[in-house]
Design an enzyme around this catalytic site. Sequence first.
Site, PDB file in Angstrom:
ATOM      1  N   LYS A  69       0.843  -1.200   0.000  1.00 25.83           N
ATOM      2  CA  LYS A  69       0.000   0.000   0.000  1.00 25.83           C
ATOM      3  C   LYS A  69       0.880   1.253   0.000  1.00 25.83           C
ATOM      4  O   LYS A  69       1.587   1.508   0.966  1.00 25.83           O
ATOM      5  CB  LYS A  69      -0.909   0.051   1.227  1.00 25.83           C
ATOM      6  CG  LYS A  69      -1.918   1.193   1.106  1.00 25.83           C
ATOM      7  CD  LYS A  69      -2.582   1.539   2.410  1.00 25.83           C
ATOM      8  CE  LYS A  69      -1.801   2.546   3.227  1.00 25.83           C
ATOM      9  NZ  LYS A  69      -1.668   3.874   2.591  1.00 25.83           N
ATOM     10  N   GLU A 100      10.427   0.834  10.208  1.00 27.97           N
ATOM     11  CA  GLU A 100      11.405   1.898   9.966  1.00 27.97           C
ATOM     12  C   GLU A 100      10.652   3.205  10.195  1.00 27.97           C
ATOM     13  O   GLU A 100       9.779   3.567   9.419  1.00 27.97           O
ATOM     14  CB  GLU A 100      11.945   1.783   8.544  1.00 27.97           C
ATOM     15  CG  GLU A 100      13.302   2.441   8.396  1.00 27.97           C
ATOM     16  CD  GLU A 100      13.171   3.837   7.860  1.00 27.97           C
ATOM     17  OE1 GLU A 100      13.015   4.761   8.694  1.00 27.97           O
ATOM     18  OE2 GLU A 100      13.217   4.020   6.648  1.00 27.97           O
ATOM     19  N   CYS A 102      13.537  10.584   6.863  1.00 24.69           N
ATOM     20  CA  CYS A 102      13.560  10.048   8.225  1.00 24.69           C
ATOM     21  C   CYS A 102      14.949  10.148   8.838  1.00 24.69           C
ATOM     22  O   CYS A 102      15.084  10.323  10.036  1.00 24.69           O
ATOM     23  CB  CYS A 102      13.050   8.612   8.232  1.00 24.69           C
ATOM     24  SG  CYS A 102      13.802   7.599   6.961  1.00 24.69           S
ATOM     25  N   GLU A 146      10.366  15.237  15.666  1.00 18.17           N
ATOM     26  CA  GLU A 146      10.660  15.181  14.236  1.00 18.17           C
ATOM     27  C   GLU A 146       9.786  16.214  13.521  1.00 18.17           C
ATOM     28  O   GLU A 146       8.569  16.141  13.591  1.00 18.17           O
ATOM     29  CB  GLU A 146      10.360  13.778  13.707  1.00 18.17           C
ATOM     30  CG  GLU A 146      10.730  13.603  12.250  1.00 18.17           C
ATOM     31  CD  GLU A 146      10.518  12.183  11.748  1.00 18.17           C
ATOM     32  OE1 GLU A 146       9.435  11.617  11.978  1.00 18.17           O
ATOM     33  OE2 GLU A 146      11.441  11.629  11.130  1.00 18.17           O
TER      34      GLU A 146
HETATM   35  P1  NAI Z   1       1.863   7.858   8.668  1.00 22.88           P
HETATM   36  O1  NAI Z   1       2.673   6.962   9.508  1.00 22.88           O
HETATM   37  O2  NAI Z   1       0.433   8.079   9.044  1.00 22.88           O
HETATM   38  O3  NAI Z   1       1.858   7.320   7.157  1.00 22.88           O
HETATM   39  C1  NAI Z   1       2.738   6.347   6.641  1.00 22.88           C
HETATM   40  C2  NAI Z   1       1.946   5.234   5.967  1.00 22.88           C
HETATM   41  O4  NAI Z   1       1.165   4.546   6.938  1.00 22.88           O
HETATM   42  C3  NAI Z   1       0.945   5.712   4.917  1.00 22.88           C
HETATM   43  O5  NAI Z   1       0.916   4.786   3.858  1.00 22.88           O
HETATM   44  C4  NAI Z   1      -0.373   5.676   5.681  1.00 22.88           C
HETATM   45  O6  NAI Z   1      -1.490   5.527   4.847  1.00 22.88           O
HETATM   46  C5  NAI Z   1      -0.194   4.469   6.539  1.00 22.88           C
HETATM   47  N1  NAI Z   1      -1.039   4.429   7.748  1.00 22.88           N
HETATM   48  C6  NAI Z   1      -1.569   5.474   8.435  1.00 22.88           C
HETATM   49  N2  NAI Z   1      -2.270   5.032   9.496  1.00 22.88           N
HETATM   50  C7  NAI Z   1      -2.194   3.673   9.486  1.00 22.88           C
HETATM   51  C8  NAI Z   1      -2.699   2.635  10.324  1.00 22.88           C
HETATM   52  N3  NAI Z   1      -3.422   2.910  11.399  1.00 22.88           N
HETATM   53  N4  NAI Z   1      -2.400   1.361  10.017  1.00 22.88           N
HETATM   54  C9  NAI Z   1      -1.650   1.067   8.947  1.00 22.88           C
HETATM   55  N5  NAI Z   1      -1.142   1.989   8.119  1.00 22.88           N
HETATM   56  C10 NAI Z   1      -1.405   3.284   8.378  1.00 22.88           C
HETATM   57  O7  NAI Z   1       2.607   9.242   8.563  1.00 22.88           O
HETATM   58  P2  NAI Z   1       1.982  10.656   8.146  1.00 22.88           P
HETATM   59  O8  NAI Z   1       0.746  10.945   8.960  1.00 22.88           O
HETATM   60  O9  NAI Z   1       1.850  10.694   6.683  1.00 22.88           O
HETATM   61  O10 NAI Z   1       3.131  11.624   8.634  1.00 22.88           O
HETATM   62  C11 NAI Z   1       3.193  12.008   9.998  1.00 22.88           C
HETATM   63  C12 NAI Z   1       4.616  12.121  10.459  1.00 22.88           C
HETATM   64  O11 NAI Z   1       5.240  10.861  10.442  1.00 22.88           O
HETATM   65  C13 NAI Z   1       5.497  12.998   9.592  1.00 22.88           C
HETATM   66  O12 NAI Z   1       5.329  14.341   9.907  1.00 22.88           O
HETATM   67  C14 NAI Z   1       6.853  12.460   9.928  1.00 22.88           C
HETATM   68  O13 NAI Z   1       7.312  13.042  11.125  1.00 22.88           O
HETATM   69  C15 NAI Z   1       6.612  10.980  10.145  1.00 22.88           C
HETATM   70  N6  NAI Z   1       6.928  10.177   8.951  1.00 22.88           N
HETATM   71  C16 NAI Z   1       8.085   9.461   8.922  1.00 22.88           C
HETATM   72  C17 NAI Z   1       8.435   8.755   7.798  1.00 22.88           C
HETATM   73  C18 NAI Z   1       9.688   7.982   7.709  1.00 22.88           C
HETATM   74  O14 NAI Z   1      10.215   7.815   6.621  1.00 22.88           O
HETATM   75  N7  NAI Z   1      10.199   7.431   8.778  1.00 22.88           N
HETATM   76  C19 NAI Z   1       7.591   8.767   6.597  1.00 22.88           C
HETATM   77  C20 NAI Z   1       6.360   9.478   6.753  1.00 22.88           C
HETATM   78  C21 NAI Z   1       6.079  10.173   7.893  1.00 22.88           C
END
Ligand code: NAI
Length: 488
Positions: free
Chosen positions: A188, A262, A296, A393
């Site tokens: 996804k 990650e 990240c 972050e």
């Molecule tokens: P997120 O963790 O919500 O999104 C990442 C992925 O997880 C997306 O594909 C999303 O649809 C999915 N997701 C969301 N809720 C889920 C759930 N309950 N169960 C399974 N999958 C789920 O991150 P978001 O809201 O886009 O960004 C928020 C913060 O997270 C950012 O501001 C940043 O600080 C951090 N982040 C870190 C990343 C990294 O590479 N380590 C990447 C993206 C965000």
Amino acid sequence: MTEELAFRGFEYAAAPESRAIVSLEDAYGHYVGGRWLEPSETYTTISPASEEPLAAVGQASAADVDAAVAAARSAFDSEWSALRPAERAKYLFRIARLLQERAREFAVLESLDGGKPIKESRDVDLPLAAAHFFYYAGWADKLEYAFPNRRPRPRGVAGQIIPWNFPLLMLAWKIAPALAAGNTVVLKPAETTPLTALLFCDVLRQAELPPGVVNIVTGDGRTGAALVEHDGVDKFAFTGSTEVGKAIQRELAGKGKGLTLELGGKAANIVFDDAPLDQAVEGIVNGIYFNQGHVCCAGSRLLVQESIEQPLVEKLKRRLSTLRVGDPLDKNTDVGAINSAAQLQKIEELVAAGEQEGAEIYQPPCRLPERGYWFVPTVFTGVAQSHRIAQEEIFGPVLSVLTFRTPEEAVEKANNTAYGLSAGIWTEKGSRILWMAQRMRAGVVWANTFNRFDPTSPFGGYKESGFGREGGLHGLEPYLRFDEDGGA
Ligand code: NAI
Ligand code: MG
């Protein structure tokens, strides 16, 4: 020529990459069992640089996820797991070559849908995505050598959820090792950046990958949660926020499934007084303004030795005024659009907190486009360790500068975070690099460089940055079962 113009020198002329190479459908379904499944519900993905709608994309329901997992299971049982490893490798090599052939198309689409500068999607995301497929293709028929006397076997169906900061590259990090190890996949992409994953389905068609080996379902967190809750997934891999990572870990606790996470980071980029300052400035800029800071492992905390703080910060500020912020498809652009309105709001909130808590903000003069989501590259000096901008972050183009006097103090401050994904060390002294690297509680430590990636090198975190490694041989291991795991 007026004096002012003479001073400013030559203006850049716009150098936009053509969009013509990308042909978008009006609407996309889910890619399940090698066919397009009509979505029951849709949403619109936009370009964050213009807020222009790009395409309607499916919001997968639990039933759609179930169909995708069933297709992956059936492909695993019927042919993929029994295929000769050298044949598996051929598909991976084909995918890698097709990505190279269609690199420009993918790069333009990545920049359109996600807002990152074309020079990065073209020179970083695409070459690295292809490199991951090439690299893991090479391991597909050598698993017995890679893990001697352990009888490596695939786990089955891998469920994979990826973020929006490196959409195609994260897809490659996930899919390449999973397939090389003989698993099938349900992936996804993130809701704001689904289009390159959907175009990738066309690469799978060209590569004649057997139907069901890779399935792509789109949608937001609800779709992700349905995949996490599905009993038919054997191994799970997630990249995204620490908050969602923790929720996934709770959901999977005790179910005996493989899991790698990650998550976020708050890396220290540490500059000692003997470092070559101009080179360090380039590393700092790359560390935090690359991909708008949506990274990240970004070097979001600059730890600078007190005696050189002033000259370093001055050089940095001067360099910031030369960064070009704007149209992601312009080849001159250094900093593109913020990925979404939600992410922009989060950055603005944390920057306001930084000002309120007493740090000093610097932003170079900069004209931002009228539409879309933008944030000026920002530096905070006078940051205390207790400030939110030193702890949380931000995931945006915002750097927090702190100082230290001794190497011991640098170690303490660098490790004083809930995260532990990466760190950078700038010094002329080799012995100090080794001394520091041993003490960093971080999965990746760069010396006199930053944000360098290679498929052969394992990547992953400590503490709240998650667990498990991606890349290298380490990245294959979570996709395999071994004799010592017990069972057939
Ligand atoms: P997120 O963790 O919500 O999104 C990442 C992925 O997880 C997306 O594909 C999303 O649809 C999915 N997701 C969301 N809720 C889920 C759930 N309950 N169960 C399974 N999958 C789920 O991150 P978001 O809201 O886009 O960004 C928020 C913060 O997270 C950012 O501001 C940043 O600080 C951090 N982040 C870190 C990343 C990294 O590479 N380590 C990447 C993206 C965000
Ligand atoms: Mg988008």
